[in-house]
Write a protein that holds these residues in place. Structure first.
Motif, short mmCIF file in Angstrom:
data_model
loop_
_atom_site.label_atom_id
_atom_site.label_comp_id
_atom_site.label_asym_id
_atom_site.label_seq_id
_atom_site.Cartn_x
_atom_site.Cartn_y
_atom_site.Cartn_z
N GLU A 1 0.83 -1.21 0.00
CA GLU A 1 0.00 0.00 0.00
C GLU A 1 0.86 1.26 0.00
O GLU A 1 0.60 2.21 -0.75
N ILE A 2 1.91 1.25 0.81
CA ILE A 2 2.80 2.41 0.89
C ILE A 2 3.64 2.54 -0.37
O ILE A 2 3.89 3.65 -0.86
N ARG A 3 4.08 1.41 -0.93
CA ARG A 3 4.85 1.46 -2.18
C ARG A 3 4.01 2.08 -3.30
O ARG A 3 4.49 2.91 -4.08
N GLN A 4 2.72 1.70 -3.37
CA GLN A 4 1.84 2.26 -4.39
C GLN A 4 1.64 3.76 -4.17
O GLN A 4 1.59 4.55 -5.12
N GLU A 5 1.53 4.15 -2.92
CA GLU A 5 1.41 5.56 -2.57
C GLU A 5 2.62 6.34 -3.07
O GLU A 5 2.49 7.43 -3.65
N LEU A 6 3.81 5.79 -2.86
CA LEU A 6 5.04 6.44 -3.31
C LEU A 6 5.13 6.49 -4.83
O LEU A 6 5.59 7.48 -5.41
N LEU A 7 4.70 5.41 -5.48
CA LEU A 7 4.70 5.38 -6.94
C LEU A 7 3.83 6.50 -7.50
O LEU A 7 4.23 7.20 -8.44
N MET A 8 2.66 6.69 -6.90
CA MET A 8 1.75 7.73 -7.37
C MET A 8 2.33 9.12 -7.12
O MET A 8 2.13 10.03 -7.92
N GLU A 9 3.05 9.28 -6.02
CA GLU A 9 3.68 10.56 -5.73
C GLU A 9 4.78 10.88 -6.73
O GLU A 9 4.98 12.03 -7.12
N LYS A 10 5.54 9.85 -7.12
CA LYS A 10 6.67 10.06 -8.03
C LYS A 10 6.24 10.19 -9.49
O LYS A 10 6.95 10.78 -10.30
N ALA A 11 5.06 9.65 -9.82
CA ALA A 11 4.61 9.65 -11.21
C ALA A 11 4.30 11.06 -11.68
O ALA A 11 3.87 11.92 -10.92
N ASP A 12 4.54 11.29 -12.97
CA ASP A 12 4.22 12.58 -13.58
C ASP A 12 2.81 12.50 -14.16
O ASP A 12 2.58 11.86 -15.19
N GLU A 13 1.88 13.15 -13.49
CA GLU A 13 0.48 13.06 -13.90
C GLU A 13 0.23 13.57 -15.31
O GLU A 13 -0.72 13.14 -15.98
N ASN A 14 1.10 14.43 -15.81
CA ASN A 14 0.91 14.98 -17.15
C ASN A 14 1.24 13.98 -18.25
O ASN A 14 0.95 14.24 -19.43
N GLU A 15 1.84 12.85 -17.88
CA GLU A 15 2.19 11.85 -18.88
C GLU A 15 1.07 10.85 -19.14
O GLU A 15 1.15 10.05 -20.07
N LEU A 16 0.03 10.88 -18.33
CA LEU A 16 -1.02 9.87 -18.45
C LEU A 16 -1.68 9.88 -19.82
O LEU A 16 -1.81 8.84 -20.47
N LEU A 17 -2.09 11.05 -20.29
CA LEU A 17 -2.79 11.10 -21.57
C LEU A 17 -1.88 10.66 -22.71
O LEU A 17 -2.32 9.98 -23.64
N ALA A 18 -0.59 11.02 -22.63
CA ALA A 18 0.35 10.60 -23.67
C ALA A 18 0.48 9.07 -23.70
O ALA A 18 0.53 8.46 -24.77
N LYS A 19 0.54 8.46 -22.51
CA LYS A 19 0.65 6.99 -22.44
C LYS A 19 -0.61 6.33 -23.01
O LYS A 19 -0.53 5.37 -23.77
N VAL A 20 -1.77 6.86 -22.62
CA VAL A 20 -3.03 6.29 -23.10
C VAL A 20 -3.16 6.49 -24.61
O VAL A 20 -3.58 5.59 -25.33
#
Length: 319
Positions: free
Chosen positions: A242-261
């Motif tokens: 749960e904490i690892r996933q929390e950290l992953l979300m914090e480190k992720a660049d939210e602006n890249e989501l649409l590009a990935k999709v």
């Protein structure tokens, strides 16, 4: 930390469009006042929620082809929400135009988006251990909150000269919850305060006063009085995940989501056969639509790298 997700309202009416296929003359309702065929139903749903519903279906198809979301994860999130809302859960679903099934569908879609968002992001063992330690720490502190950095520096200077913290807090602080208490915040755990405040307080030795710390609320001058461990219980693997996933979300660049999709949609060679719905693909055309223009909402494990090349979404207009 909350992250940006592509915004799709999965009300029961939206999900219904995906069920309209084949048998255009087949009746979905009969009455003495008249019948409703699948074709009539499809046309009505298409006119009202068609583009948004199709975008949601495309998104789910291409993400589900590449990432794995266990039904147990979805059920656990569903149960967590149900437990938190208690007797208000059914009213919440009704207010949102949701059914238990469509709410689970929304949870699943969000988790698929999280998987895409965190794909390629890494969390070190050191980062994980630090967050585990933070999650088992409580801090007793006080602060003085002001609107601008100049005032914060003035407050810090007064404290450095030995002026009484409580007195300065009552004079300068804009925090109504702690001002009259001399800035006292009592004990708090990780996740209660905004990240900037927590990080500064966590790194501060007891008895020390911080430099001005900026957050969304203004500028803080913080004094940590005490720190303590909350417990010595062994952290479960589930808690670590749960904490690892929390950290992953914090480190992720939210602006890249649409590009990935958008890349997944392009690789999947999605074709829309209903002319009235072709514009639904515009959302996923990165070369024509900047990422910042995409609709978004604030939302909360990377899976296998399965290829998406064979995925295809086709929607035919009812005849």
């Amino acid at each position: 930390m909350k992250k940006k997700m592509l915004a799709f309202t999965l009300a029961a009416s939206v999900a219904a469009l995906s069920a309209c296929s084949g048998g255009g003359d087949e009746k979905v309702m009969t009455s003495k006042a008249g019948d409703v065929t699948k074709d009539e139903f499809y046309q009505e749903m298409k006119a009202s929620v068609g583009e948004q519903a199709l975008q949601m279906i495309i998104l789910e198809k291409v993400l589900d082809d590449k990432y794995d979301v266990d039904d147990k994860q979805v059920d656990a999130e569903f149960d967590k929400n149900k437990e938190q809302l208690g007797e208000n859960f059914d009213a919440f679903l009704a207010q949102q135009g949701q059914t238990p099934e469509s709410f689970k569908k929304m949870i699943r879609l969000n988790k698929l988006q999280e998987a895409a968002l965190t794909d390629g992001v890494e969390v070190s063992d050191e980062d994980l251990e630090k967050r585990l330690e933070e999650s088992q720490t409580e801090i007793n502190a006080r602060h003085i909150l002001v609107e601008d950095e100049a005032t914060a520096k003035e407050v810090k200077e007064k404290l450095d000269k030995g002026e009484d913290f409580a007195k300065v807090a009552k004079e300068f602080s804009t925090d109504p919850g702690s001002k009259d208490e001399g800035g006292d915040l009592d004990w708090f755990a990780y996740g209660v305060m905004v990240p900037e405040f927590w990080n500064a307080a966590y790194d501060l030795e007891p008895g020390k006063i911080s430099e001005p710390v900026q957050s969304e609320n203004g500028f803080h001058v913080i004094e940590v009085k005490e720190k303590r461990k909350t417990d010595d219980e062994k952290v479960t693997d589930e808690k670590k995940d749960e904490i690892r996933q929390e950290l992953l979300m914090e480190k992720a660049d939210e602006n890249e989501l649409l590009a990935k999709v958008s890349k997944l949609v392009k690789d999947a060679d999605v074709k829309i056969k209903d002319e009235d719905l072709k514009s639904a693909l515009d959302l996923f055309k990165m070369d024509e639509k900047p990422a910042e223009d995409a609709p978004a909402v604030e939302e909360e494990a990377p899976a296998e790298d399965a290829p998406a090349d064979d995925a295809e979404v086709e929607v035919e207009e009812e005849k």
